[in-house]
Scaffold this motif. Structure first.
Motif, short mmCIF file in Angstrom:
data_model
loop_
_atom_site.label_atom_id
_atom_site.label_comp_id
_atom_site.label_asym_id
_atom_site.label_seq_id
_atom_site.Cartn_x
_atom_site.Cartn_y
_atom_site.Cartn_z
N THR A 1 1.09 -1.10 0.34
CA THR A 1 -0.27 0.23 -0.07
C THR A 1 1.14 1.28 -0.09
O THR A 1 0.69 2.19 -0.80
CB THR A 1 -1.13 0.09 1.56
OG1 THR A 1 -1.62 -1.00 1.18
CG2 THR A 1 -2.04 1.25 0.88
N TYR B 1 -7.11 6.07 -1.03
CA TYR B 1 -7.07 5.93 0.66
C TYR B 1 -7.08 4.60 1.18
O TYR B 1 -7.78 3.20 0.68
CB TYR B 1 -8.40 6.45 0.98
CG TYR B 1 -9.16 7.66 0.44
CD1 TYR B 1 -7.78 9.42 1.31
CD2 TYR B 1 -9.65 8.79 -0.24
CE1 TYR B 1 -7.75 10.65 1.10
CE2 TYR B 1 -9.96 10.02 -0.40
CZ TYR B 1 -8.51 10.53 -0.31
OH TYR B 1 -9.03 11.51 -0.33
N THR B 2 -6.78 4.35 2.42
CA THR B 2 -6.28 2.99 3.27
C THR B 2 -7.97 3.77 3.94
O THR B 2 -7.94 4.16 3.89
CB THR B 2 -5.48 3.25 4.44
OG1 THR B 2 -4.12 3.23 3.29
CG2 THR B 2 -5.73 2.21 5.16
N TRP B 3 -8.69 2.23 4.11
CA TRP B 3 -9.69 2.68 4.34
C TRP B 3 -9.80 1.91 5.82
O TRP B 3 -10.78 2.64 6.79
CB TRP B 3 -10.90 1.64 3.65
CG TRP B 3 -12.30 1.31 3.69
CD1 TRP B 3 -12.83 0.30 4.80
CD2 TRP B 3 -13.14 2.72 3.85
NE1 TRP B 3 -14.17 1.13 4.44
CE2 TRP B 3 -14.44 2.40 4.22
CE3 TRP B 3 -13.28 3.72 2.78
CZ2 TRP B 3 -15.24 3.20 3.71
CZ3 TRP B 3 -14.33 4.29 2.81
CH2 TRP B 3 -15.48 3.92 3.13
N GLN C 1 0.66 4.40 -3.39
CA GLN C 1 0.38 4.92 -2.93
C GLN C 1 1.17 6.45 -3.80
O GLN C 1 1.01 7.48 -3.42
CB GLN C 1 -0.05 5.67 -0.67
CG GLN C 1 -1.30 4.77 -0.92
CD GLN C 1 -1.81 4.74 0.54
OE1 GLN C 1 -0.74 4.88 1.02
NE2 GLN C 1 -3.45 4.72 0.66
N GLU D 1 -6.90 0.61 8.39
CA GLU D 1 -5.56 0.87 9.08
C GLU D 1 -5.62 -0.96 9.49
O GLU D 1 -4.69 -1.46 9.08
CB GLU D 1 -5.03 1.79 9.63
CG GLU D 1 -4.48 3.80 9.54
CD GLU D 1 -3.61 3.59 8.69
OE1 GLU D 1 -2.74 2.72 8.78
OE2 GLU D 1 -4.04 4.59 7.80
N VAL E 1 -8.08 -0.72 1.96
CA VAL E 1 -8.00 0.29 1.01
C VAL E 1 -8.68 0.60 0.07
O VAL E 1 -9.47 -0.89 -0.30
CB VAL E 1 -6.09 0.39 -0.28
CG1 VAL E 1 -5.49 0.08 0.80
CG2 VAL E 1 -6.28 -1.27 -0.80
N ARG E 2 -9.29 1.30 -0.37
CA ARG E 2 -10.43 1.64 -1.03
C ARG E 2 -10.01 2.66 -2.73
O ARG E 2 -9.44 3.40 -2.69
CB ARG E 2 -12.07 1.82 -0.84
CG ARG E 2 -13.14 2.48 -1.78
CD ARG E 2 -13.72 3.30 -1.32
NE ARG E 2 -13.07 4.84 -1.41
CZ ARG E 2 -13.95 6.53 -1.46
NH1 ARG E 2 -15.08 6.16 -0.70
NH2 ARG E 2 -13.66 6.90 -1.58
N TRP E 3 -10.50 1.40 -4.11
CA TRP E 3 -10.65 2.47 -5.12
C TRP E 3 -11.71 2.23 -5.82
O TRP E 3 -13.00 1.72 -5.46
CB TRP E 3 -9.02 0.63 -6.09
CG TRP E 3 -8.39 0.67 -5.31
CD1 TRP E 3 -7.13 1.47 -4.22
CD2 TRP E 3 -7.40 -1.02 -5.08
NE1 TRP E 3 -6.15 0.46 -4.25
CE2 TRP E 3 -5.87 -0.67 -4.82
CE3 TRP E 3 -7.82 -2.07 -6.20
CZ2 TRP E 3 -5.56 -2.02 -4.62
CZ3 TRP E 3 -7.06 -2.92 -5.99
CH2 TRP E 3 -6.04 -2.51 -5.05
#
Ligand SMILES: Cc1ncc(COP(=O)(O)O)c(C=O)c1O
Length: 352
Positions: free
Chosen positions: A304, A314-316, A308, A318, A323-325
């Motif tokens: 990640t 964004y990391t959804w 990034q 931790e 993560v969200r794409w």
């Protein structure tokens, strides 16, 4: 003016990262020139009502506002009295991502319910739909759902119909956060009204920004008995745009023809393409169904971090490495393929 960014660079962080669809920019240009009455008494805002009525039925009335948080807050304020409360999924945008705006600005108590997939069901609603007549408890009055949800999942027309019927039986109204309603309708191949008016939704926050507008969302009252004072609340909540013709012209361009559908289909197709491209990369886990334009993945933290640096997303969560794409109306096949190749490279580097 020279561009201050690379206009070819795409991100997978949010559909809000996208620019403005050229047909929307053209509509703004068309609405420009000359003078029009300010504060919504212009020709474009008048035409807008017809456009919304064609999609949502004769009863529908739309109030353009600046952003999605405002559409939600104005809707919910208009649906509740000071002692009433709103039942929502714990993951709902109104509960997690609006800086407490419903509570702080509108003074509305939220009654959140944990859900496995971001979706409420009649049974989950009942976890908070109690205490009617008890002066000690904020009185449940509205069920608020999002379609698509914050976890990228969808409600079908039948699911929404059952939820609305259940809410109404319990004396509750239904608000729909339709920030991505166009994506949901395109994914299910149904008209916008199948997921709103026909299902029994009372008030809708209709999203424009994520699907190609420069800015603009709308409060759409589908059941006139479910909300009152929207005109006044919109002003009090600082959402009455003086140059409203430019917001309304954008909505007309989005909804009069099939631009909303073309844009939503493209974003959704790119979500599917991305999911298909990364699903079999060893070590990548897709923990949620990909139903529209959001893809959630669990990756090792070092992957990640490196990814990034190459692409914004964004990391959804931790703790879990999720993560969200997110794909947008202007995400292309080449963008997806380049990103998926980067995921494969970084995973291979991690394994090696
Ligand atoms: C489900 C949902 N509702 C509403 C919004 C609108 O928020 P904003 O106030 O940023 O326009 C968003 C934006 O991310 C969203 O994802």
């Amino acid at each position: 003016m020279i561009p201050r960014h690379d206009p070819h660079l795409k991100a997978f962080a949010s559909d809000n990262y996208a620019g403005v669809h050229p047909e929307i920019l053209q509509a703004i240009a068309t609405a420009n020139g000359g003078h029009q009455i300010a504060y919504g008494e212009d020709a474009y805002t008048e035409a807008l009502q017809d456009v919304f009525r064609r999609h949502f039925g004769e009863q529908a009335q739309a109030w353009p506002v600046f952003n999605g948080t405002a559409a939600n807050v104005v809707s919910l304020r208009a649906m509740t009295r000071p002692w009433e409360a709103v039942i929502c999924a714990e993951s709902a945008h109104i509960n997690t991502d609006e800086g407490g705006a419903p509570e702080v600005t509108a003074g509305i108590k939220l009654l959140p319910v944990p859900t496995p997939d971001g979706k409420l069901t009649p049974e989950l609603v009942d976890r908070q739909a109690w205490g009617f007549g008890d002066v000690h408890r904020a009185q449940p009055r509205v069920v608020s759902v999002s379609n698509t949800t914050e976890l990228g999942t969808l409600y079908t027309p039948d699911e929404l119909g059952a939820l609305c019927a259940h809410a109404h039986e319990r004396g509750l109204l239904v608000h729909l956060d339709g920030s991505r309603l166009t994506n949901a309708a395109a994914a299910l191949d149904v008209p916008l009204r199948a997921l709103t008016t026909d299902a029994g939704v009372d008030v809708l926050s209709f999203g424009g920004t994520k699907i190609g507008l420069l800015y603009g969302e709308a409060v759409v009252v589908l059941n006139p008995e479910a909300a009152s004072g929207v005109d006044y609340i919109r002003k009090t909540f600082m959402q009455l745009s003086s140059k409203m013709r430019f917001v309304s012209a954008q909505f007309e361009a989005l909804l009069a023809g099939d631009l909303w559908l073309r844009n939503a289909r493209q974003a959704n197709a790119m979500g599917r393409r991305l999911a298909d491209a990364v699903r079999d990369i060893p070590g990548v886990v897709l923990p949620r169904p990909v139903e529209a334009n959001a893809v959630f993945a669990v990756l090792p933290p070092d992957v990640t971090e490196r990814l990034q640096k190459r692409f914004r997303f964004y990391t959804w969560n931790e703790a879990t490495g999720e993560v969200r794409w997110m794909c947008a109306f202007d995400t292309t096949e080449a963008d997806v393929d380049a990103f998926a190749a980067a995921v494969a490279e970084e995973m291979a580097a991690s394994a090696g």
